[in-house]
Design a protein around this motif. Structure first.
Motif, mmCIF file in Angstrom:
data_model
loop_
_atom_site.group_PDB
_atom_site.id
_atom_site.type_symbol
_atom_site.label_atom_id
_atom_site.label_comp_id
_atom_site.label_asym_id
_atom_site.label_seq_id
_atom_site.Cartn_x
_atom_site.Cartn_y
_atom_site.Cartn_z
ATOM 1 N N ALA A 38 1.923 9.765 -4.319
ATOM 2 C CA ALA A 38 1.293 10.833 -5.119
ATOM 3 C C ALA A 38 1.460 12.177 -4.417
ATOM 4 O O ALA A 38 1.654 12.221 -3.200
ATOM 5 C CB ALA A 38 -0.198 10.566 -5.283
ATOM 6 N N ARG B 292 11.514 9.147 -0.261
ATOM 7 C CA ARG B 292 12.252 10.128 -1.046
ATOM 8 C C ARG B 292 13.134 10.953 -0.128
ATOM 9 O O ARG B 292 12.876 11.037 1.073
ATOM 10 C CB ARG B 292 11.314 10.997 -1.866
ATOM 11 N N LYS C 197 -5.276 11.883 -11.601
ATOM 12 C CA LYS C 197 -5.746 10.559 -11.166
ATOM 13 C C LYS C 197 -6.552 9.869 -12.283
ATOM 14 O O LYS C 197 -6.527 8.639 -12.402
ATOM 15 C CB LYS C 197 -6.589 10.673 -9.893
ATOM 16 N N HIS D 229 -10.667 8.614 3.224
ATOM 17 C CA HIS D 229 -10.487 7.776 4.410
ATOM 18 C C HIS D 229 -9.428 8.409 5.298
ATOM 19 O O HIS D 229 -8.431 8.954 4.836
ATOM 20 C CB HIS D 229 -10.156 6.334 4.041
ATOM 21 N N ASP E 175 12.270 8.142 -6.268
ATOM 22 C CA ASP E 175 11.341 9.252 -6.433
ATOM 23 C C ASP E 175 10.499 8.964 -7.670
ATOM 24 O O ASP E 175 11.030 8.485 -8.684
ATOM 25 C CB ASP E 175 12.109 10.572 -6.599
ATOM 26 N N LEU E 176 9.218 9.258 -7.577
ATOM 27 C CA LEU E 176 8.329 8.988 -8.719
ATOM 28 C C LEU E 176 8.654 9.869 -9.917
ATOM 29 O O LEU E 176 8.211 9.594 -11.032
ATOM 30 C CB LEU E 176 6.864 9.160 -8.299
ATOM 31 N N LEU F 20 -10.993 4.844 -4.199
ATOM 32 C CA LEU F 20 -11.268 5.022 -2.777
ATOM 33 C C LEU F 20 -11.842 6.400 -2.473
ATOM 34 O O LEU F 20 -11.329 7.416 -2.961
ATOM 35 C CB LEU F 20 -9.989 4.776 -1.955
ATOM 36 N N SER G 83 -0.842 14.288 -3.179
ATOM 37 C CA SER G 83 -2.222 13.873 -2.937
ATOM 38 C C SER G 83 -3.135 14.993 -2.440
ATOM 39 O O SER G 83 -4.298 14.740 -2.136
ATOM 40 C CB SER G 83 -2.222 12.737 -1.912
ATOM 41 N N THR H 25 5.588 6.218 3.211
ATOM 42 C CA THR H 25 5.668 7.143 4.341
ATOM 43 C C THR H 25 4.354 7.900 4.579
ATOM 44 O O THR H 25 4.253 8.674 5.512
ATOM 45 C CB THR H 25 6.810 8.158 4.115
ATOM 46 N N GLY H 26 3.361 7.673 3.719
ATOM 47 C CA GLY H 26 2.084 8.368 3.862
ATOM 48 C C GLY H 26 1.127 7.636 4.791
ATOM 49 O O GLY H 26 1.468 6.594 5.370
ATOM 50 N N GLN H 27 -0.077 8.186 4.921
ATOM 51 C CA GLN H 27 -1.080 7.557 5.801
ATOM 52 C C GLN H 27 -1.334 6.105 5.386
ATOM 53 O O GLN H 27 -1.157 5.167 6.176
ATOM 54 C CB GLN H 27 -2.412 8.323 5.736
ATOM 55 N N ASP H 28 -1.766 5.905 4.135
ATOM 56 C CA ASP H 28 -2.177 4.563 3.703
ATOM 57 C C ASP H 28 -0.987 3.617 3.656
ATOM 58 O O ASP H 28 -1.098 2.442 4.023
ATOM 59 C CB ASP H 28 -2.823 4.621 2.309
ATOM 60 N N TYR I 65 -5.241 17.635 -9.528
ATOM 61 C CA TYR I 65 -5.084 16.324 -8.884
ATOM 62 C C TYR I 65 -6.072 15.316 -9.484
ATOM 63 O O TYR I 65 -5.695 14.195 -9.854
ATOM 64 C CB TYR I 65 -5.300 16.454 -7.377
ATOM 65 N N LEU J 161 0.860 3.783 -4.154
ATOM 66 C CA LEU J 161 0.132 4.777 -3.353
ATOM 67 C C LEU J 161 0.796 6.154 -3.398
ATOM 68 O O LEU J 161 0.212 7.134 -2.935
ATOM 69 C CB LEU J 161 0.066 4.317 -1.881
HETATM 70 P P1 NAP Z 1 -0.367 10.848 1.691
HETATM 71 O O1 NAP Z 1 -0.472 10.616 3.154
HETATM 72 O O2 NAP Z 1 -0.320 12.228 1.172
HETATM 73 O O3 NAP Z 1 0.931 10.050 1.179
HETATM 74 C C1 NAP Z 1 1.457 10.264 -0.099
HETATM 75 C C2 NAP Z 1 2.731 9.475 -0.232
HETATM 76 O O4 NAP Z 1 3.317 9.732 -1.522
HETATM 77 C C3 NAP Z 1 3.805 9.858 0.795
HETATM 78 O O5 NAP Z 1 4.518 8.709 1.179
HETATM 79 C C4 NAP Z 1 4.692 10.789 0.002
HETATM 80 O O6 NAP Z 1 6.015 10.880 0.486
HETATM 81 C C5 NAP Z 1 4.679 10.075 -1.335
HETATM 82 N N1 NAP Z 1 5.166 10.930 -2.414
HETATM 83 C C6 NAP Z 1 4.784 12.181 -2.736
HETATM 84 N N2 NAP Z 1 5.510 12.653 -3.748
HETATM 85 C C7 NAP Z 1 6.389 11.676 -4.092
HETATM 86 C C8 NAP Z 1 7.419 11.565 -5.034
HETATM 87 N N3 NAP Z 1 7.738 12.575 -5.870
HETATM 88 N N4 NAP Z 1 8.118 10.414 -5.118
HETATM 89 C C9 NAP Z 1 7.850 9.403 -4.257
HETATM 90 N N5 NAP Z 1 6.888 9.438 -3.338
HETATM 91 C C10 NAP Z 1 6.162 10.573 -3.234
HETATM 92 O O7 NAP Z 1 -1.567 10.102 0.946
HETATM 93 P P2 NAP Z 1 -2.569 8.970 1.480
HETATM 94 O O8 NAP Z 1 -3.741 9.636 2.096
HETATM 95 O O9 NAP Z 1 -1.822 7.945 2.206
HETATM 96 O O10 NAP Z 1 -3.092 8.378 0.085
HETATM 97 C C11 NAP Z 1 -2.391 7.328 -0.563
HETATM 98 C C12 NAP Z 1 -2.761 7.324 -2.042
HETATM 99 O O11 NAP Z 1 -4.169 7.151 -2.191
HETATM 100 C C13 NAP Z 1 -2.423 8.615 -2.784
HETATM 101 O O12 NAP Z 1 -2.092 8.254 -4.112
HETATM 102 C C14 NAP Z 1 -3.730 9.390 -2.772
HETATM 103 O O13 NAP Z 1 -3.768 10.280 -3.855
HETATM 104 C C15 NAP Z 1 -4.722 8.241 -2.910
HETATM 105 N N6 NAP Z 1 -6.048 8.452 -2.327
HETATM 106 C C16 NAP Z 1 -6.162 8.842 -1.029
HETATM 107 C C17 NAP Z 1 -7.428 8.959 -0.475
HETATM 108 C C18 NAP Z 1 -7.609 9.370 0.968
HETATM 109 O O14 NAP Z 1 -8.726 9.746 1.326
HETATM 110 N N7 NAP Z 1 -6.584 9.276 1.804
HETATM 111 C C19 NAP Z 1 -8.561 8.678 -1.254
HETATM 112 C C20 NAP Z 1 -8.394 8.267 -2.561
HETATM 113 C C21 NAP Z 1 -7.136 8.133 -3.093
HETATM 114 P P3 NAP Z 1 6.416 11.942 1.650
HETATM 115 O O15 NAP Z 1 5.963 11.301 2.943
HETATM 116 O O16 NAP Z 1 7.882 12.046 1.506
HETATM 117 O O17 NAP Z 1 5.666 13.200 1.372
#
Ligand code: NAP
Ligand code: GDD
Length: 336
Positions: A87, A33, A157, A183, A63-64, A180, A89, A10-13, A153, A85
């Motif tokens: 977290a 979740r 990681k 982004h 849920d994680l 990464l 985050s 459900t997140g961006q990536d 955080y 993915l």
């Molecule tokens: P994001 O948009 O914050 O998405 C995080 C996802 O994790 C969401 O689907 C969220 O669910 C889910 N989540 C959070 N807590 C959870 C739980 N307890 N159980 C199950 N799912 C849970 O992050 P993103 O930007 O897409 O990034 C994806 C991953 O890459 C993350 O691990 C982030 O730390 C890592 N990362 C991101 C970047 C970046 O620049 N974007 C760079 C390096 C690494 P909800 O939608 O319900 O909140």
């Protein structure tokens, strides 16, 4: 047909990765979740686009924090590829909820790796590692750069990174880390700095907001375009051997520059609207992240195509369109 399990769907990536995997013909299983309101807005678009087959896409409650829920998913789905993915985050938020962040972002990785090991399913594993692990180690950062995290955080990681390496070495799991750098996109969470800026610019241009409160304007980041970064995740799991890769543009810009370019795009001067607010400063900051993605270019053939000015432009356009839809009441959420 290959089968993939994606956490953080459900997140961006997650939303872009689901889109990519469906387009490649995968059967895709996502994790959501429990939330008191619809939380699948980002992937509604991904699974409905033309040519995609929603019948190859399923969402499962898990849920994680709940080891049994992720273990059951791996056992029942028997995925060829697991993209981890999910977290907590948000770096600033991790200072407020450090234990929860360590649990979800750190231990969550072990829960999934252990689910793969215990099930005996030969899934390939992708860990969403982060440039935040480099913390205060000066740029440019590559795969050999030592980690010095500066937030709960970042620490979580680092744990996830080394757990992934350990399960690769101990159990011969095809497990890879994508390190990464930042982004972004129109689907970026609204409280990360780029989206906070582009959303505010669209609202200020429409006369709905009068100021934008930001923290450290001097922070330097290497901002890329999210859809291209999920392609790199997929490429890592197609390699014969698992490995760790930095994914970045190599370009450096400050938060101030981002704001300047974003406001200029709608003909405004950022200095007339941006207010520095200590509330958004962090207890310890990561001053500069600039990645060296030479290894990814040589081994994966991956290179970024969308650069800074184009990224800002796309995000402003997306936020302007979204605002128009919101104002016209055209956004309708459904269950997925
Ligand atoms: P994001 O948009 O914050 O998405 C995080 C996802 O994790 C969401 O689907 C969220 O669910 C889910 N989540 C959070 N807590 C959870 C739980 N307890 N159980 C199950 N799912 C849970 O992050 P993103 O930007 O897409 O990034 C994806 C991953 O890459 C993350 O691990 C982030 O730390 C890592 N990362 C991101 C970047 C970046 O620049 N974007 C760079 C390096 C690494 P909800 O939608 O319900 O909140
Ligand atoms: N969020 C936010 N809000 N950040 C601000 C603000 C503000 O109002 N004002 C200045 N900043 C600065 C932060 O202090 C930081 O130096 C920089 O803008 C970027 O902040 P974020 O957009 O929140 O991203 P991040 O770099 O801390 O973390 C993101 O990138 C990591 C990879 O390096 C997240 O996506 C992490 O999950 C990811 O691992």
């Amino acid at each position: 047909m290959k089968r993939a399990l994606v956490t953080g769907t459900t997140g961006q990536d997650g939303s872009y990765l689901v889109e990519l995997l469906l387009a490649k013909g995968y059967e895709v299983h996502g994790l959501k979740r429990r939330s008191s309101s619809f939380n699948t807005g980002r992937i509604e678009e991904a699974v409905r686009s033309e040519g995609h087959r929603p019948d190859r896409f399923s969402m499962h409650y898990a849920d994680l924090a709940d080891a049994a829920s992720v273990t059951n998913l791996v056992r029942d789905i028997e995925p060829d590829e697991v993209y981890h993915l999910g977290a907590q985050s948000h770096v600033a938020v991790s200072f407020e909820i450090p234990e929860y962040t360590a649990d979800i972002t750190g231990l969550g990785t072990i829960r999934l790796l252990e689910a793969i090991r215990a099930s005996g399913v030969p899934s390939r594993f992708y860990q969403a590692s982060s440039s935040e692990m480099f913390g205060s180690t000066p740029p440019p950062q590559n795969e050999a750069t030592p980690f010095h995290p500066r937030s709960p955080y970042g620490c979580a990681k680092v744990f996830g990174y080394w757990s992934t390496v350990n399960y690769r070495e101990a159990y011969d799991i095809h497990a890879s880390n994508g390190i990464l750098f930042n982004h972004e996109s129109g689907r970026r969470g609204e409280t990360f700095v780029t989206r906070k800026i582009t959303r505010a610019v669209a609202r200020i241009a429409a006369g709905l907001q009068s100021e934008l409160r930001l923290g450290n304007l001097d922070a330097v980041r290497d901002w890329g375009y999210a859809p291209e970064y999920v392609e790199a995740m997929w490429l890592m799991l197609q390699q014969d051997e698992p490995d760790d890769y930095v994914i970045a543009t190599g370009e450096a810009h400050t938060v101030r520059e981002f704001a300047e370019v974003a406001f200029a795009q709608v003909g405004l001067n950022w200095q007339d609207y941006v207010v520095e607010d200590p509330r958004y400063m962090r207890p310890s900051e990561v001053d500069a992240l600039i990645g060296d993605a030479t290894k990814a270019k040589e081994k994966l053939g991956w290179e970024p195509k969308v650069h800074f000015a184009e990224l800002v432009k796309r995000m402003i356009e997306d936020d302007t369109t979204l605002l128009e839809h919101e104002l016209a009441g055209r956004l309708v959420r459904v269950e997925l």
